[in-house]
Design a protein around this motif. Structure first.
Motif, short mmCIF file in Angstrom:
data_model
loop_
_atom_site.label_atom_id
_atom_site.label_comp_id
_atom_site.label_asym_id
_atom_site.label_seq_id
_atom_site.Cartn_x
_atom_site.Cartn_y
_atom_site.Cartn_z
N ASN A 47 17.32 0.13 16.43
CA ASN A 47 15.90 -0.23 16.40
C ASN A 47 15.18 0.16 15.11
N PRO A 48 15.69 -0.30 13.98
CA PRO A 48 15.01 0.05 12.72
C PRO A 48 13.66 -0.65 12.60
N VAL A 49 12.74 -0.02 11.88
CA VAL A 49 11.42 -0.60 11.67
C VAL A 49 11.46 -1.74 10.64
N CYS A 50 12.49 -1.73 9.81
CA CYS A 50 12.70 -2.77 8.81
C CYS A 50 14.15 -2.65 8.34
N ASP A 51 14.56 -3.50 7.40
CA ASP A 51 15.93 -3.42 6.88
C ASP A 51 16.06 -2.37 5.77
N PHE A 52 15.05 -2.27 4.91
CA PHE A 52 15.10 -1.35 3.78
C PHE A 52 13.77 -0.67 3.56
N PHE A 53 13.83 0.60 3.19
CA PHE A 53 12.72 1.30 2.56
C PHE A 53 13.08 1.41 1.09
N VAL A 54 12.11 1.22 0.22
CA VAL A 54 12.23 1.54 -1.20
C VAL A 54 11.20 2.65 -1.42
N ILE A 55 11.64 3.77 -1.96
CA ILE A 55 10.79 4.96 -2.08
C ILE A 55 10.80 5.46 -3.52
N CYS A 56 9.63 5.90 -3.98
CA CYS A 56 9.53 6.54 -5.29
C CYS A 56 8.27 7.39 -5.32
N ASP A 57 8.07 8.09 -6.42
CA ASP A 57 6.83 8.83 -6.60
C ASP A 57 6.39 8.77 -8.06
N ALA A 58 5.14 9.17 -8.26
CA ALA A 58 4.53 9.22 -9.59
C ALA A 58 3.55 10.38 -9.61
N GLN A 59 3.20 10.82 -10.80
CA GLN A 59 2.36 12.01 -10.96
C GLN A 59 0.86 11.75 -10.84
N THR A 60 0.41 10.55 -11.21
CA THR A 60 -1.03 10.30 -11.26
C THR A 60 -1.42 9.05 -10.47
N SER A 61 -2.67 9.00 -10.05
CA SER A 61 -3.17 7.82 -9.33
C SER A 61 -3.08 6.54 -10.16
N PRO A 62 -3.45 6.57 -11.45
CA PRO A 62 -3.31 5.33 -12.24
C PRO A 62 -1.85 4.86 -12.32
N HIS A 63 -0.91 5.81 -12.41
CA HIS A 63 0.50 5.44 -12.45
C HIS A 63 0.93 4.82 -11.12
N ILE A 64 0.49 5.39 -10.01
CA ILE A 64 0.81 4.86 -8.69
C ILE A 64 0.27 3.44 -8.55
N LYS A 65 -0.97 3.21 -8.97
CA LYS A 65 -1.56 1.88 -8.90
C LYS A 65 -0.81 0.89 -9.79
N SER A 66 -0.41 1.34 -10.97
CA SER A 66 0.35 0.49 -11.88
C SER A 66 1.70 0.10 -11.27
N LEU A 67 2.35 1.05 -10.61
CA LEU A 67 3.63 0.77 -9.95
C LEU A 67 3.44 -0.27 -8.84
N ALA A 68 2.40 -0.10 -8.04
CA ALA A 68 2.14 -1.04 -6.95
C ALA A 68 1.87 -2.45 -7.50
N ASP A 69 1.07 -2.54 -8.55
CA ASP A 69 0.78 -3.84 -9.15
C ASP A 69 2.05 -4.49 -9.68
N GLU A 70 2.90 -3.70 -10.32
CA GLU A 70 4.14 -4.24 -10.90
C GLU A 70 5.10 -4.72 -9.81
N VAL A 71 5.21 -3.96 -8.73
CA VAL A 71 6.08 -4.39 -7.62
C VAL A 71 5.59 -5.72 -7.07
N GLU A 72 4.30 -5.82 -6.78
CA GLU A 72 3.77 -7.07 -6.22
C GLU A 72 3.99 -8.24 -7.17
N HIS A 73 3.75 -8.01 -8.46
CA HIS A 73 3.93 -9.07 -9.44
C HIS A 73 5.40 -9.48 -9.55
N ARG A 74 6.29 -8.52 -9.72
CA ARG A 74 7.71 -8.83 -9.93
C ARG A 74 8.35 -9.43 -8.69
N VAL A 75 8.06 -8.88 -7.52
CA VAL A 75 8.63 -9.45 -6.30
C VAL A 75 8.06 -10.86 -6.08
#
Length: 127
Positions: A41-69
């Motif tokens: 009963n998995p909630v999904c097939d995959f988790f992709v996990i990472c971290d970043a040090q700052t809020s701007p970096h986290i937001k940049s990562l999220a934007d890049e994931v959405e754009h690239r995917v």
């Protein structure tokens, strides 16, 4: 954006590849995937996990994931949450869920231990 059932396995893996590549290109820390498919009963097939040090970096990562995917696969998130405070951003692609944490939040929630039965794949940090 259309709602659908389970995605094609090849598409799921393509989404994972694009998300990992996006995170590495923007220098995310500790990028890993958890393959949940063999769990009961998995909630999904995959988790992709990472971290970043700052809020701007986290937001940049999220934007890049959405754009690239989105541009790489034609898939856009069903939902996204957490950008407001940028401590734990979740990007939901139905069968793939991307978690972008602050370093402190990642240590606190420790999804890797919570889902330790999943097959784990670690990716090197880009220099």
């Amino acid at each position: 954006m259309q709602m659908r059932g389970a995605q094609d396995p090849a598409m799921v893996e393509h989404i994972v590849e694009e998300a990992v590549s996006a995170l590495q290109s923007k220098r995310a820390h500790g990028v890993l995937t958890l393959d949940m498919r063999r769990l009961d009963n998995p909630v999904c097939d995959f988790f992709v996990i990472c971290d970043a040090q700052t809020s701007p970096h986290i937001k940049s990562l999220a934007d890049e994931v959405e754009h690239r995917v989105g541009t790489g696969t034609g898939e856009w998130p069903l939902r996204q949450s957490g950008l407001e405070n940028a401590q734990w951003v979740v990007i939901d692609y139905f069968d793939v869920v991307v978690h972008i944490f602050s370093s402190e939040a990642r240590r606190f929630y420790d999804l890797e231990s919570l889902w330790s039965d999943a097959l784990r794949m670690d990716y090197p940090d880009e220099e």
